[in-house]
Design a protein around this motif. Sequence first.
Motif, PDB file in Angstrom:
ATOM      1  N   ARG A 283       9.401   3.006 -32.343  1.00 26.82           N
ATOM      2  CA  ARG A 283       8.778   3.508 -33.571  1.00 26.82           C
ATOM      3  C   ARG A 283       7.591   4.411 -33.240  1.00 26.82           C
ATOM      4  N   TYR A 284       6.821   4.037 -32.211  1.00 25.14           N
ATOM      5  CA  TYR A 284       5.674   4.852 -31.805  1.00 25.14           C
ATOM      6  C   TYR A 284       6.135   6.128 -31.094  1.00 25.14           C
ATOM      7  N   ALA A 285       7.181   6.004 -30.306  1.00 25.89           N
ATOM      8  CA  ALA A 285       7.721   7.207 -29.662  1.00 25.89           C
ATOM      9  C   ALA A 285       8.176   8.222 -30.707  1.00 25.89           C
ATOM     10  N   ASP A 286       8.698   7.741 -31.816  1.00 24.80           N
ATOM     11  CA  ASP A 286       9.205   8.631 -32.864  1.00 24.80           C
ATOM     12  C   ASP A 286       8.102   9.470 -33.508  1.00 24.80           C
ATOM     13  N   ILE A 287       6.841   9.010 -33.452  1.00 21.40           N
ATOM     14  CA  ILE A 287       5.751   9.806 -34.026  1.00 21.40           C
ATOM     15  C   ILE A 287       5.027  10.621 -32.951  1.00 21.40           C
ATOM     16  N   GLY A 288       5.543  10.573 -31.703  1.00 22.46           N
ATOM     17  CA  GLY A 288       5.003  11.435 -30.668  1.00 22.46           C
ATOM     18  C   GLY A 288       4.202  10.768 -29.579  1.00 22.46           C
ATOM     19  N   ILE A 289       4.160   9.437 -29.571  1.00 28.38           N
ATOM     20  CA  ILE A 289       3.418   8.738 -28.517  1.00 28.38           C
ATOM     21  C   ILE A 289       4.152   8.911 -27.190  1.00 28.38           C
ATOM     22  N   GLY A 290       3.434   9.404 -26.180  1.00 30.30           N
ATOM     23  CA  GLY A 290       4.035   9.648 -24.874  1.00 30.30           C
ATOM     24  C   GLY A 290       3.520   8.755 -23.776  1.00 30.30           C
ATOM     25  N   GLU A 291       2.506   7.941 -24.086  1.00 28.51           N
ATOM     26  CA  GLU A 291       1.953   6.993 -23.114  1.00 28.51           C
ATOM     27  C   GLU A 291       1.586   5.717 -23.852  1.00 28.51           C
ATOM     28  N   VAL A 292       1.932   4.584 -23.243  1.00 29.63           N
ATOM     29  CA  VAL A 292       1.517   3.284 -23.759  1.00 29.63           C
ATOM     30  C   VAL A 292       0.685   2.593 -22.680  1.00 29.63           C
ATOM     31  N   VAL A 293      -0.514   2.192 -23.057  1.00 34.84           N
ATOM     32  CA  VAL A 293      -1.394   1.434 -22.157  1.00 34.84           C
ATOM     33  C   VAL A 293      -1.364  -0.015 -22.617  1.00 34.84           C
ATOM     34  N   VAL A 294      -0.954  -0.905 -21.727  1.00 29.62           N
ATOM     35  CA  VAL A 294      -0.682  -2.297 -22.086  1.00 29.62           C
ATOM     36  C   VAL A 294      -1.682  -3.215 -21.405  1.00 29.62           C
ATOM     37  N   GLU A 295      -2.184  -4.176 -22.165  1.00 31.54           N
ATOM     38  CA  GLU A 295      -2.950  -5.270 -21.565  1.00 31.54           C
ATOM     39  C   GLU A 295      -2.154  -6.556 -21.744  1.00 31.54           C
ATOM     40  N   PHE A 296      -1.742  -7.156 -20.651  1.00 28.85           N
ATOM     41  CA  PHE A 296      -0.938  -8.376 -20.716  1.00 28.85           C
ATOM     42  C   PHE A 296      -1.851  -9.584 -20.884  1.00 28.85           C
ATOM     43  N   VAL A 297      -1.622 -10.312 -21.967  1.00 24.70           N
ATOM     44  CA  VAL A 297      -2.487 -11.424 -22.342  1.00 24.70           C
ATOM     45  C   VAL A 297      -2.424 -12.555 -21.320  1.00 24.70           C
ATOM     46  N   ASP A 298      -1.321 -12.639 -20.555  1.00 27.03           N
ATOM     47  CA  ASP A 298      -1.191 -13.738 -19.596  1.00 27.03           C
ATOM     48  C   ASP A 298      -1.829 -13.442 -18.235  1.00 27.03           C
ATOM     49  N   PHE A 299      -2.648 -12.372 -18.126  1.00 25.03           N
ATOM     50  CA  PHE A 299      -3.417 -12.116 -16.907  1.00 25.03           C
ATOM     51  C   PHE A 299      -4.211 -13.378 -16.526  1.00 25.03           C
ATOM     52  N   PRO A 300      -4.320 -13.719 -15.247  1.00 21.37           N
ATOM     53  CA  PRO A 300      -3.913 -12.979 -14.049  1.00 21.37           C
ATOM     54  C   PRO A 300      -2.462 -13.201 -13.627  1.00 21.37           C
ATOM     55  N   GLY A 301      -1.701 -13.951 -14.413  1.00 23.74           N
ATOM     56  CA  GLY A 301      -0.288 -14.068 -14.125  1.00 23.74           C
ATOM     57  C   GLY A 301       0.423 -12.749 -14.340  1.00 23.74           C
ATOM     58  N   THR A 302       1.597 -12.622 -13.752  1.00 25.21           N
ATOM     59  CA  THR A 302       2.350 -11.367 -13.880  1.00 25.21           C
ATOM     60  C   THR A 302       3.737 -11.580 -14.478  1.00 25.21           C
TER      61      THR A 302
ATOM     62  N   MET B 166       8.419   8.612 -21.219  1.00 26.74           N
ATOM     63  CA  MET B 166       7.178   7.935 -21.593  1.00 26.74           C
ATOM     64  C   MET B 166       6.542   7.312 -20.364  1.00 26.74           C
ATOM     65  N   GLU B 167       5.198   7.350 -20.306  1.00 29.19           N
ATOM     66  CA  GLU B 167       4.454   6.723 -19.226  1.00 29.19           C
ATOM     67  C   GLU B 167       3.879   5.385 -19.689  1.00 29.19           C
ATOM     68  N   PHE B 168       3.772   4.462 -18.720  1.00 31.04           N
ATOM     69  CA  PHE B 168       3.211   3.149 -19.011  1.00 31.04           C
ATOM     70  C   PHE B 168       2.109   2.843 -18.004  1.00 31.04           C
ATOM     71  N   ALA B 169       0.912   2.584 -18.520  1.00 34.76           N
ATOM     72  CA  ALA B 169      -0.205   2.137 -17.692  1.00 34.76           C
ATOM     73  C   ALA B 169      -0.566   0.717 -18.094  1.00 34.76           C
ATOM     74  N   VAL B 170      -1.144  -0.024 -17.163  1.00 26.52           N
ATOM     75  CA  VAL B 170      -1.486  -1.427 -17.394  1.00 26.52           C
ATOM     76  C   VAL B 170      -2.970  -1.634 -17.139  1.00 26.52           C
ATOM     77  N   ASN B 171      -3.631  -2.333 -18.061  1.00 23.60           N
ATOM     78  CA  ASN B 171      -5.035  -2.663 -17.891  1.00 23.60           C
ATOM     79  C   ASN B 171      -5.242  -3.610 -16.714  1.00 23.60           C
ATOM     80  N   VAL B 172      -6.161  -3.256 -15.831  1.00 28.45           N
ATOM     81  CA  VAL B 172      -6.698  -4.177 -14.834  1.00 28.45           C
ATOM     82  C   VAL B 172      -8.033  -4.646 -15.394  1.00 28.45           C
ATOM     83  N   PRO B 173      -8.117  -5.862 -15.906  1.00 26.48           N
ATOM     84  CA  PRO B 173      -9.324  -6.277 -16.633  1.00 26.48           C
ATOM     85  C   PRO B 173     -10.572  -6.268 -15.745  1.00 26.48           C
TER      86      PRO B 173
END
Length: 317
Positions: free
Chosen positions: A283-302, A1-8
């Motif tokens: 659960r999402y991987a089980d239905i075929g999701i291969g990428e998750v794009v995440v936006e971290f609510v605590d931006f600009p903290g990491t 699975m790939e993971f991308a992160v939102n840069v707001p």
Amino acid sequence: MEFAVNVPTSVGSSEYSTLPFADAISWADQRSFGLEIEGLGYDGLAVPDHLMTGGGAGTMECTTTLAALAAETSDVYLYPKTINNPLRHGPFLAKVAATIDEISEGRLKLGMGAGWKDDEATAYGYEWPPASERLRELEETIEILKGLWTNHEFSYEGDYYTVDNAVCKPHPVQNPHPPIMLGGGGEEFTLRITAKHADVWNYWGSLDLMDRKLSVLADHCDTYGTDYDAIEKSWFARCIVRETEEEVAALLDEVPMFKEENLDESEHHLVGTPEQIVADIERYADIGIGEVVVEFVDFPGTEGASLFADEVVPVFK
């Protein structure tokens, strides 16, 4: 699975904003955050495309932000998510995208959509036709992108665009062209266009909602003779993650919009400890999701991004 992160490209200062811990946006913040995300080992950086989502705090433009990130980074893929098609002249977008792919040495993943935020478009003087027209124009844009990216000269006669022996050189670095993601959940138009033209499909929402949309996408793939399994399935989620349930609860008190009781039945976010979030993503991987794009609510903290990279991402690699 790939993971991308939102840069707001915009933030908010209200406790009910999705990014309440920053009251302004700047290139310095975006650059610092993007480099930190790349250093944490994520696969991609996603950049939203809007003109007026930041209120008085301002909004940064998507494609110029991507070009700057292309020059600053070296490994992550670069993901406009998603280009608001009514705001871009389709043939010119082909040139912009090819240039970003050149600057990044082949790291562009082009997200496309028909748009939804009419107020920013009309404020900037754009017409805002009905969704069905915007989607037909989007389909023509995708056809033109592929034509300009793969031919020495390209001509096209459509309902929305006419291209006459246009040349888009240099072509994108990626062969035959950068992957095209289509964002949206419209079952009659968007998922049909995805089945016919796209390499990736992205949407957000509950597991049941995503599962239903994937079933519709599969039906459209049958209609066009498209390989359903060849289309990458992608899910977008906002994220609140901390080591303990007590820390998660304390953070939710500051952003109550993400509490379970404040969500509608089609909405879902990644909220919890790393173990809880791993179980959720599985659960999402089980239905075929291969990428998750995440936006971290605590931006600009990491803090959230770092914990997620250390304890969630490795489970899926």
